[in-house]
Write a protein that holds these residues in place. Structure first.
Motif, PDB file in Angstrom:
ATOM      1  N   TYR A   1       5.889  -5.873  -1.108  1.00  0.00           N
ATOM      2  CA  TYR A   1       6.048  -5.598  -2.529  1.00  0.00           C
ATOM      3  C   TYR A   1       4.973  -4.687  -3.108  1.00  0.00           C
ATOM      4  N   THR A   2       4.021  -4.241  -2.288  1.00  0.00           N
ATOM      5  CA  THR A   2       3.034  -3.291  -2.796  1.00  0.00           C
ATOM      6  C   THR A   2       3.663  -1.909  -2.936  1.00  0.00           C
ATOM      7  N   GLN A   3       3.047  -1.056  -3.765  1.00  0.00           N
ATOM      8  CA  GLN A   3       3.647   0.233  -4.098  1.00  0.00           C
ATOM      9  C   GLN A   3       2.843   1.430  -3.621  1.00  0.00           C
ATOM     10  N   ALA A   4       1.656   1.188  -3.073  1.00  0.00           N
ATOM     11  CA  ALA A   4       0.803   2.309  -2.667  1.00  0.00           C
ATOM     12  C   ALA A   4       1.365   3.043  -1.453  1.00  0.00           C
ATOM     13  N   THR A   5       2.046   2.315  -0.572  1.00  0.00           N
ATOM     14  CA  THR A   5       2.602   2.919   0.643  1.00  0.00           C
ATOM     15  C   THR A   5       4.034   2.429   0.835  1.00  0.00           C
ATOM     16  N   ASP A   6       4.572   2.679   2.020  1.00  0.00           N
ATOM     17  CA  ASP A   6       5.929   2.245   2.327  1.00  0.00           C
ATOM     18  C   ASP A   6       6.022   0.723   2.326  1.00  0.00           C
ATOM     19  N   PRO A   7       7.207   0.170   2.034  1.00  0.00           N
ATOM     20  CA  PRO A   7       7.373  -1.293   2.050  1.00  0.00           C
ATOM     21  C   PRO A   7       6.977  -1.888   3.404  1.00  0.00           C
ATOM     22  N   GLY A   8       6.247  -2.997   3.334  1.00  0.00           N
ATOM     23  CA  GLY A   8       5.811  -3.669   4.555  1.00  0.00           C
ATOM     24  C   GLY A   8       4.443  -3.259   5.037  1.00  0.00           C
ATOM     25  N   THR A   9       3.839  -2.260   4.403  1.00  0.00           N
ATOM     26  CA  THR A   9       2.532  -1.778   4.843  1.00  0.00           C
ATOM     27  C   THR A   9       1.528  -1.797   3.692  1.00  0.00           C
ATOM     28  N   PHE A  10       0.261  -1.856   4.067  1.00  0.00           N
ATOM     29  CA  PHE A  10      -0.843  -1.735   3.128  1.00  0.00           C
ATOM     30  C   PHE A  10      -1.454  -0.349   3.255  1.00  0.00           C
ATOM     31  N   SER A  11      -2.034   0.138   2.168  1.00  0.00           N
ATOM     32  CA  SER A  11      -2.882   1.327   2.271  1.00  0.00           C
ATOM     33  C   SER A  11      -4.192   0.921   2.940  1.00  0.00           C
ATOM     34  N   ALA A  12      -4.995   1.913   3.309  1.00  0.00           N
ATOM     35  CA  ALA A  12      -6.266   1.615   3.978  1.00  0.00           C
ATOM     36  C   ALA A  12      -7.155   0.740   3.093  1.00  0.00           C
ATOM     37  N   ALA A  13      -7.209   1.047   1.804  1.00  0.00           N
ATOM     38  CA  ALA A  13      -8.029   0.249   0.890  1.00  0.00           C
ATOM     39  C   ALA A  13      -7.485  -1.167   0.757  1.00  0.00           C
ATOM     40  N   GLN A  14      -6.173  -1.289   0.631  1.00  0.00           N
ATOM     41  CA  GLN A  14      -5.564  -2.615   0.510  1.00  0.00           C
ATOM     42  C   GLN A  14      -5.763  -3.432   1.781  1.00  0.00           C
ATOM     43  N   LEU A  15      -5.602  -2.797   2.941  1.00  0.00           N
ATOM     44  CA  LEU A  15      -5.761  -3.495   4.211  1.00  0.00           C
ATOM     45  C   LEU A  15      -7.187  -3.995   4.385  1.00  0.00           C
ATOM     46  N   GLY A  16      -8.152  -3.154   4.047  1.00  0.00           N
ATOM     47  CA  GLY A  16      -9.545  -3.585   4.148  1.00  0.00           C
ATOM     48  C   GLY A  16      -9.871  -4.704   3.174  1.00  0.00           C
ATOM     49  N   PHE A  17      -9.361  -4.590   1.949  1.00  0.00           N
ATOM     50  CA  PHE A  17      -9.627  -5.609   0.926  1.00  0.00           C
ATOM     51  C   PHE A  17      -9.045  -6.958   1.333  1.00  0.00           C
ATOM     52  N   VAL A  18      -7.795  -6.982   1.768  1.00  0.00           N
ATOM     53  CA  VAL A  18      -7.158  -8.237   2.171  1.00  0.00           C
ATOM     54  C   VAL A  18      -7.832  -8.818   3.409  1.00  0.00           C
ATOM     55  N   SER A  19      -8.264  -7.968   4.321  1.00  0.00           N
ATOM     56  CA  SER A  19      -8.938  -8.456   5.526  1.00  0.00           C
ATOM     57  C   SER A  19     -10.248  -9.150   5.185  1.00  0.00           C
ATOM     58  N   VAL A  20     -11.026  -8.549   4.296  1.00  0.00           N
ATOM     59  CA  VAL A  20     -12.288  -9.170   3.891  1.00  0.00           C
ATOM     60  C   VAL A  20     -12.043 -10.504   3.199  1.00  0.00           C
ATOM     61  N   LEU A  21     -11.056 -10.539   2.307  1.00  0.00           N
ATOM     62  CA  LEU A  21     -10.727 -11.800   1.635  1.00  0.00           C
ATOM     63  C   LEU A  21     -10.281 -12.867   2.625  1.00  0.00           C
ATOM     64  N   SER A  22      -9.518 -12.482   3.639  1.00  0.00           N
ATOM     65  CA  SER A  22      -9.047 -13.445   4.639  1.00  0.00           C
ATOM     66  C   SER A  22     -10.213 -14.054   5.402  1.00  0.00           C
ATOM     67  N   VAL A  23     -11.151 -13.210   5.807  1.00  0.00           N
ATOM     68  CA  VAL A  23     -12.323 -13.713   6.531  1.00  0.00           C
ATOM     69  C   VAL A  23     -13.152 -14.636   5.647  1.00  0.00           C
ATOM     70  N   LEU A  24     -13.373 -14.244   4.384  1.00  0.00           N
ATOM     71  CA  LEU A  24     -14.161 -15.067   3.471  1.00  0.00           C
ATOM     72  C   LEU A  24     -13.492 -16.422   3.215  1.00  0.00           C
ATOM     73  N   LEU A  25     -12.181 -16.399   3.026  1.00  0.00           N
ATOM     74  CA  LEU A  25     -11.469 -17.646   2.776  1.00  0.00           C
ATOM     75  C   LEU A  25     -11.521 -18.560   3.984  1.00  0.00           C
ATOM     76  N   TYR A  26     -11.307 -17.997   5.169  1.00  0.00           N
ATOM     77  CA  TYR A  26     -11.349 -18.840   6.364  1.00  0.00           C
ATOM     78  C   TYR A  26     -12.767 -19.353   6.629  1.00  0.00           C
ATOM     79  N   ALA A  27     -13.773 -18.528   6.393  1.00  0.00           N
ATOM     80  CA  ALA A  27     -15.158 -18.981   6.568  1.00  0.00           C
ATOM     81  C   ALA A  27     -15.482 -20.116   5.595  1.00  0.00           C
TER      82      ALA A  27
END
Length: 355
Positions: free
Chosen positions: A148-174
């Motif tokens: 549902y994101t709009q920066a790139t094609d459906p089903g994908t993240f932009s580089a900024a979005q991918l990095g942001f979500v990855s950092v949040l995932s690591v922080l949440l799991y930690a």
């Protein structure tokens, strides 16, 4: 030579073999032999993992196997991503399969068999609620939101979005691991049943078990890579549809087998909370650690990564998470609770082959 070390030696030798790309039968034979050795090694690794877990206690014991298995899955996915042509959906299918297998298959079998044997089994509600809250947040952010994101094609993240979500995932799991092991450790520990014998082990035997556990896990990861590659080659040769889904499910099933058997064993000992710690902890670790790892590989290599699930898989994922929320809303479970999970699991498996 211990079987764990033998498996690692064979896996290293098999991974170094140069088999002609056209020799499909030879590659399948190597995969079949790797499968036989891997399945045997899994049971040996389980014994060593159980010994280490009993020594360090809960919930640290379950984290030993969880981190090891997650490292296995990360290495397999990244190696297959970087090998040959780009496969942008492999990581998504593997992570989705891991969540479905653990939350419906492994949990369902544990609840069904344990409930049938003991009629009712107790869980620590606070701990399971913590697992579910983390799992729901991680799955929605990484597997559903990209559609549902709009920066790139459906089903994908932009580089900024991918990095942001990855950092949040690591922080949440930690944060979750900190709560599980330090801040709220009592929420994840269940009193051991009185009829379950306890065993003590010396420091020397634990050191040996830890070393053999490491050797066995390294062997399993290399063998699983051989098996997955053989399956991928066979599916491509016979032009099987849904190849990515099948390979992703295969990877998840192979690497989760030690944890699945460990969880079922714990359920048979009336240690249901430990079963849930193993199963749900694996699902959380897979998303919290695997997604950032494959995201980093994607950003560094420039290979595309598609994380958003198609509509049918998203519906199954939401259904599995909703059923888990209902099943663990009380402090008791029965075999009927487990049967609901098993039915959803069989539906997931069926739709892999008949989408």
């Amino acid at each position: 030579m211990p079987l764990a070390a033998l498996a690692m030696a064979f896996a290293v030798r098999a991974s170094g073999l140069s088999v002609d790309e056209g020799a499909l039968n030879a590659r399948i034979l190597v995969g079949a032999l790797s499968s036989a050795i891997m399945f045997t090694t899994i049971f040996v690794v389980l014994d060593h993992a159980e010994a280490v877990a009993r020594r360090v206690g809960e919930p640290y014991g379950t984290l030993v196997l969880t981190f090891a298995v997650t490292a296995i899955e990360v290495s397999i996915i990244v190696s297959m991503m970087l090998h040959g042509a780009n496969n942008p959906t492999l990581a998504r299918e593997s992570v989705f399969s891991t969540v479905m297998i653990t939350s419906t298959g492994v949990v369902g079998i544990c609840l069904t068999l344990g409930g049938w044997r003991y009629r009712k089994q107790a869980i620590v509600r606070q701990g399971t609620s913590a697992y579910l809250s983390v799992l729901i947040a991680l799955t929605v952010m990484t597997l559903i939101l990209p559609t549902y994101t709009q920066a790139t094609d459906p089903g994908t993240f932009s580089a900024a979005q991918l990095g942001f979500v990855s950092v949040l995932s690591v922080l949440l799991y930690a944060s979750f691991v900190f709560a599980q092991t330090v801040r709220h450790r009592e929420d994840f520990v269940q009193e051991q049943a009185h009829d379950v014998p306890t065993r003590t082990a010396s420091h020397d035997s634990i050191s040996v078990s830890a070393l053999l556990l490491l050797c066995g896990l390294v062997g399993i990861v290399l063998l699983a890579e051989q098996v997955a590659a053989s399956v991928e080659d066979a599916l491509a040769a016979y032009q099987v549809t849904q190849a990515d889904s099948i390979v992703g499910a295969m990877i998840a099933a192979l690497v989760l087998m030690p944890e699945a058997i460990s969880a079922i064993r714990a359920s048979f000992r009336n240690e249901l909370q430990r079963s849930l710690n193993v199963a749900m902890g694996s699902a959380c670790a897979t998303i919290g650690l695997t997604i950032p790892a494959v995201a980093a590989a994607s950003l560094l290599t420039g290979r595309g990564l598609t994380l958003g699930l198609p509509a049918s898989d998203a519906v199954l994922l939401v259904l599995a998470l909703f059923i888990c929320s209902v099943s663990f809303s009380t402090e008791r479970t029965t075999f009927l609770t487990g049967m609901v999970h098993v039915v959803v699991f069989f539906t997931y498996v069926f739709l892999i082959f008949v989408p």
